[in-house]
Design a protein around this motif. Sequence first.
Motif, mmCIF file in Angstrom:
data_model
loop_
_atom_site.group_PDB
_atom_site.id
_atom_site.type_symbol
_atom_site.label_atom_id
_atom_site.label_comp_id
_atom_site.label_asym_id
_atom_site.label_seq_id
_atom_site.Cartn_x
_atom_site.Cartn_y
_atom_site.Cartn_z
ATOM 1 N N UNK A 164 50.867 56.104 40.103
ATOM 2 C CA UNK A 164 51.140 57.102 39.067
ATOM 3 C C UNK A 164 50.912 56.592 37.653
ATOM 4 N N UNK A 165 50.777 55.282 37.477
ATOM 5 C CA UNK A 165 50.653 54.722 36.134
ATOM 6 C C UNK A 165 49.509 53.724 36.081
ATOM 7 N N UNK A 166 48.759 53.759 34.999
ATOM 8 C CA UNK A 166 47.612 52.866 34.821
ATOM 9 C C UNK A 166 48.015 51.602 34.089
ATOM 10 N N UNK A 167 47.599 50.461 34.623
ATOM 11 C CA UNK A 167 47.647 49.203 33.876
ATOM 12 C C UNK A 167 46.237 48.931 33.370
ATOM 13 N N UNK A 168 46.082 48.778 32.070
ATOM 14 C CA UNK A 168 44.755 48.642 31.487
ATOM 15 C C UNK A 168 44.276 47.196 31.527
ATOM 16 N N UNK A 169 42.978 47.038 31.771
ATOM 17 C CA UNK A 169 42.357 45.730 31.808
ATOM 18 C C UNK A 169 41.899 45.349 30.405
ATOM 19 N N UNK A 170 41.883 44.075 30.119
ATOM 20 C CA UNK A 170 41.406 43.548 28.845
ATOM 21 C C UNK A 170 40.088 42.833 29.100
ATOM 22 N N UNK A 171 39.011 43.395 28.544
ATOM 23 C CA UNK A 171 37.674 42.839 28.778
ATOM 24 C C UNK A 171 37.388 42.731 30.269
ATOM 25 N N UNK A 172 37.779 43.781 30.990
ATOM 26 C CA UNK A 172 37.542 43.923 32.436
ATOM 27 C C UNK A 172 38.302 42.907 33.275
ATOM 28 N N UNK A 173 39.440 42.385 32.747
ATOM 29 C CA UNK A 173 40.268 41.445 33.503
ATOM 30 C C UNK A 173 41.740 41.792 33.344
ATOM 31 N N UNK A 174 42.522 41.476 34.374
ATOM 32 C CA UNK A 174 43.977 41.587 34.288
ATOM 33 C C UNK A 174 44.585 40.637 35.309
#
Length: 593
Positions: A54-64
Amino acid sequence: MIFKKTFVFSLLVGVLAKIGFSQDNSITFQVDDVPEASMDVLGIRGSVAPLSWEKTLFLDNAKITLDFLADVKTVEYKYVWDRDGDIAWEGIDNRTLTFPLGESTITDIWNKEKPVDIISLDAISSENLMKDYALLEEMVLQVHPGTYRYASKEDIKAELQALKAKFKKSRSIGGAYLAMSKVTAVIQCDHTKVGFNNQGRIVNSIIHEQEDKLPFTFKWFDDRMIVGLNASSKNLLKRGTEVMKINGIPVSKIKSELMSYVAADGATDKNRIAKLEVDGFDFRYNAFDVFFPLKFRLKNNQFNILLKHDEKEYKVDVPGMHREQRAKILAERYPEFPYHRDDTWVFEIKDGVGVLTLNSFGLSGWKAMTIDYKEFLATAFVNLKKRNIRKLIIDIRKNAGGLDEMKNELFSYLPFDREKVELFPREGRTRFLLFPEILKPHIKTWGENPWFYNLKNPDARDGVYYVFEEKRENRIPKPAKEAVFEGEVLLLTAPTNTSLAFYTARDFKQFAIGKIVGEETGGNQREINGGQIVFLTLPNSGIEIDFPVMGAFAKKEMPNSGVVPDYLVKTTASDFASDKDAQMQKAMELLND
């Protein structure tokens, strides 16, 4: 359209990804091949905390990097684009991790799974094929609104019987896919087909993820296949070269045999031929790419091609390519080649004429347009007004449709008398009152409780149910608040134009906005079956089929054709070879007379 959790855009269970995991339970997810325009909205969702569906965790420069609890055994996850809550999911099965793992970094490719080794796949038994056949037959005979719009009952029955006979023996998944495609094609409906877009992992891998695609683009001119752009290392495959044979088979025979598998509306064979061309776009599937390897099996994914150039014949051997590899090479070699849907929208001013190229109306799907189309159009038309440009060409020749809102936004800027527009009357029809219970477990569509499951009080005549007659105000876009164009407008069309692109040409002509230049569109003036689509996944083969459940029908006699231009200008083989745009030239001439 988005299907949450375990059935997003595909209906098969994902295979386990045996990837590494460190002892401190910390995993770094890295995504490759993400379109640059989407990097800042790339996120991840999943089944186990810290992930959530239900919730998005955003990637930083395509990494997380994420930490999971030690007792977690399995994690399902998917990458998404999240634009302020407007979610676009990957169009593949859920990705799956099973612990314990040995490494701490997972490298995925956006919206792409590892190809399946199709040689290792088991054939589908006759018993299971017949179970799938029963569902397909139910959809064709009891649900589809246009089964007999163009085909007779005898034609439909004969094709179903032929499929049933084929299924008396076990078949490969690819063979079943091809056989079913012939049945859906006989209905003559562009929205009825064994799907290209919503297949599960195995079927998707068979039809899209193999290195069995021609390494060049081409167009048909009658039965002549003419090379366009070359992604191979062979210089003989240059623009304008004629392909005579592929693996010893004359191209005229290839075209003739593949035509019977291609979906199109009614008698618009030019659209079928256009679908059997290869444009090489990474964001659009070509029927030739799908059907040729299934119908004419390759040996070791190799092509032996007989060419003709300057009256001389040559033979060349080239390996097949993955479609994404081909598109990437073409984008590197040819600056004009669109690698993303965003590249298909261009506004420019040439010799005092505005040229608005809109070659997609695609806002959904994993390679959807990411530009703000409303802002794009507003900027273009304000620019035309500020510069006092009173001549405009709208080019949709490579547009195959999309979402209505984009066409309506465009038309809000175009000049026509909204009070005097005469609309051809049309109505929506279904062939059922209650959607068959046997099909419900196997379909997906928009919404949690589809409106068509139980049709209340429709007007019934002769076994057909009439569910709507569209209101005038819903078909005529209101004018934009500012910058409505004041001047002469021409529209460029081509056989590629189906679905919403067809309606764009049809309404442009109907609203008397301007003249049309080019070639007859796809679609059909008798209207099309596209008001509501369901995605039927056959449980034993895993093959998904797109079916409309409602169709629009003209209430007056209309020709069995697409929209015919006011100025018919065909592209010739010599025009194509020299990269001459005769249709654009004709439009410029008309505006400058």
